[in-house]
Structure formats: structure tokens, C-alpha cells
Design a protein around this motif. Sequence first.
Motif, mmCIF file in Angstrom:
data_model
loop_
_atom_site.group_PDB
_atom_site.id
_atom_site.type_symbol
_atom_site.label_atom_id
_atom_site.label_comp_id
_atom_site.label_asym_id
_atom_site.label_seq_id
_atom_site.Cartn_x
_atom_site.Cartn_y
_atom_site.Cartn_z
ATOM 1 N N ASN A 134 20.459 86.983 63.334
ATOM 2 C CA ASN A 134 21.328 86.779 62.171
ATOM 3 C C ASN A 134 20.514 86.614 60.897
ATOM 4 N N GLN A 135 19.423 85.851 60.976
ATOM 5 C CA GLN A 135 18.588 85.633 59.791
ATOM 6 C C GLN A 135 17.997 86.952 59.301
ATOM 7 N N HIS A 136 17.600 87.820 60.220
ATOM 8 C CA HIS A 136 17.074 89.128 59.827
ATOM 9 C C HIS A 136 18.169 89.983 59.189
ATOM 10 N N ILE A 137 19.354 89.973 59.794
ATOM 11 C CA ILE A 137 20.479 90.750 59.251
ATOM 12 C C ILE A 137 20.829 90.261 57.848
ATOM 13 N N ALA A 138 20.940 88.937 57.693
ATOM 14 C CA ALA A 138 21.292 88.368 56.386
ATOM 15 C C ALA A 138 20.210 88.659 55.345
ATOM 16 N N SER A 139 18.945 88.552 55.739
ATOM 17 C CA SER A 139 17.845 88.843 54.812
ATOM 18 C C SER A 139 17.878 90.299 54.374
ATOM 19 N N MET B 241 28.390 84.633 61.897
ATOM 20 C CA MET B 241 27.341 83.807 61.302
ATOM 21 C C MET B 241 27.923 82.503 60.808
ATOM 22 N N ASP B 242 27.304 81.423 61.253
ATOM 23 C CA ASP B 242 27.651 80.088 60.820
ATOM 24 C C ASP B 242 26.829 79.791 59.566
ATOM 25 N N HIS B 243 26.725 78.531 59.212
ATOM 26 C CA HIS B 243 26.059 78.151 57.967
ATOM 27 C C HIS B 243 24.596 78.589 57.967
ATOM 28 N N CYS B 244 24.199 79.181 56.867
ATOM 29 C CA CYS B 244 22.820 79.639 56.663
ATOM 30 C C CYS B 244 22.340 80.513 57.811
ATOM 31 N N TRP B 245 23.251 81.345 58.301
ATOM 32 C CA TRP B 245 22.976 82.429 59.233
ATOM 33 C C TRP B 245 22.751 81.992 60.675
ATOM 34 N N ALA B 246 23.081 80.755 60.993
ATOM 35 C CA ALA B 246 22.988 80.314 62.382
ATOM 36 C C ALA B 246 24.042 81.040 63.217
ATOM 37 N N ALA B 247 23.721 81.232 64.480
ATOM 38 C CA ALA B 247 24.743 81.728 65.408
ATOM 39 C C ALA B 247 25.744 80.596 65.612
ATOM 40 N N PRO B 248 27.011 80.923 65.795
ATOM 41 C CA PRO B 248 27.996 79.857 66.057
ATOM 42 C C PRO B 248 27.534 78.966 67.218
ATOM 43 N N GLY B 249 27.586 77.666 67.002
ATOM 44 C CA GLY B 249 27.162 76.701 68.018
ATOM 45 C C GLY B 249 25.674 76.434 68.057
ATOM 46 N N ASP B 250 24.915 76.981 67.129
ATOM 47 C CA ASP B 250 23.456 76.793 67.095
ATOM 48 C C ASP B 250 23.010 76.333 65.705
ATOM 49 N N PRO B 251 23.427 75.114 65.290
ATOM 50 C CA PRO B 251 23.125 74.672 63.919
ATOM 51 C C PRO B 251 21.629 74.562 63.604
ATOM 52 N N LEU B 252 20.789 74.412 64.622
ATOM 53 C CA LEU B 252 19.348 74.326 64.370
ATOM 54 C C LEU B 252 18.679 75.702 64.370
ATOM 55 N N ARG B 253 19.478 76.750 64.570
ATOM 56 C CA ARG B 253 18.994 78.130 64.529
ATOM 57 C C ARG B 253 17.820 78.361 65.487
ATOM 58 N N GLN B 254 18.049 78.049 66.761
ATOM 59 C CA GLN B 254 16.978 78.188 67.754
ATOM 60 C C GLN B 254 17.198 79.325 68.745
ATOM 61 N N THR B 255 18.342 79.967 68.725
ATOM 62 C CA THR B 255 18.626 81.023 69.691
ATOM 63 C C THR B 255 18.196 82.388 69.151
#
Length: 186
Positions: A165-170, A145-159
Motif C-alpha cells: 500500500n505504501q508503494h502504491i500510495a507513493s 487503505m487505512d490511515h497513512c496507507w496501512a492495510a485494514p487491521g494493521d495500524p503499525l503497517r507491518q504486513t
Amino acid sequence: LSGITLDIAAAWSFMLGLYEGSEAMRLISGNSFGGGVSYLFGMHTPSVEHIFLTSPVLSYVGDFDRVNPKWKTEAQGNHISYVHLSLSPLLVPEVYLFDKMIVDCPEVKDVTVLHGLADTDVPFEESLRFCKKRSRCTLIGLEDMDHCWAAPGDPLRQTPQSLQNQHIASDKFIELIERALETWNR
């Protein structure tokens, strides 16, 4: 930073009034840039009972250095570029003060930090150093997990991986709050 702290204080005051008389654990959560100020507010506010931080900035000088290595030079002019913002150089003393306050803050409450191990914006190591110096700090690192639960290489969290990741972190965040509630002394 002082303005953010005042916003937190106003929201906290509103929530206390809204739930006045209720028996509930009072906790605060701060994310990313709001992590350090939430930590300070929580430690200095008697009604806060537990502090949760996610991907927190715990050194504002360090964050400015990462985001804009030229910020100290820019501060001699009329603005500092920070992400897509143009900040006043009058913020510079606050950045150093808040860093000192975070380092010197007496540890009087439990703190739980949830941070992505692959965070390229606010490195996991910053939270690791912070928690190693505090006996009441629990650090949980989340794999891939990258910043604020983004997948590495996906800073806009679109994948799909970022969404997962967002579900796992939540889910982990909720689990940690539930664990704090189980040990809460009313």
C-alpha cells in the motif's frame, strides 16, 4: 496548532532561501494532523502554488471527538489525552478557531487530496465533504487503505499488504505531483 503553523512557516522560509532564484513549482504537502494547518498555510502564502494533502485532518474538533470522546470534559481540568500525548486545555480555542478558518478559507489555489477509502482514523468521508465544497479540490481515494496507507487491521503497517500500500500510495502521490507540474504556469 499555531506552533505547527510556525514550524511550517520556518521550513517554508528556509526552502525559499535555499532555492532562491530557481524556477521551480512550489508546493506544500500535509499529512494527517498536519493536513488542516498545511491547507491554511498554503492558501494564505502567496509563494505556495499547489497544496497536496494525504489522509488529512480537516476538522480538529472532529478529530479530538474521534480520538478521545471525553476530551471536552478533560479540558475543564489540566490536560486533554490525545493518543499518547497529554495536551493543555489552552489548545481548545485554537481547535475551534482552526476549524472555522478551514471552513471559511477562500479557495485561491488547487488542492489535491489523497486518502485511503478504508481509513478508520480520519474517515475518507471527511475529505469527501471538504472537496465537495471546493471547486478547485481533487480527491483521490485509494482502495483497501487505512490511515497513512496501512492495510485494514494493521495500524503499525507491518504486513506485506501495508508495505505494498505504501508503494502504491507513493507512486500515486508522485504521479499527482507530475500531473500538477505538467499544468504549471511558470
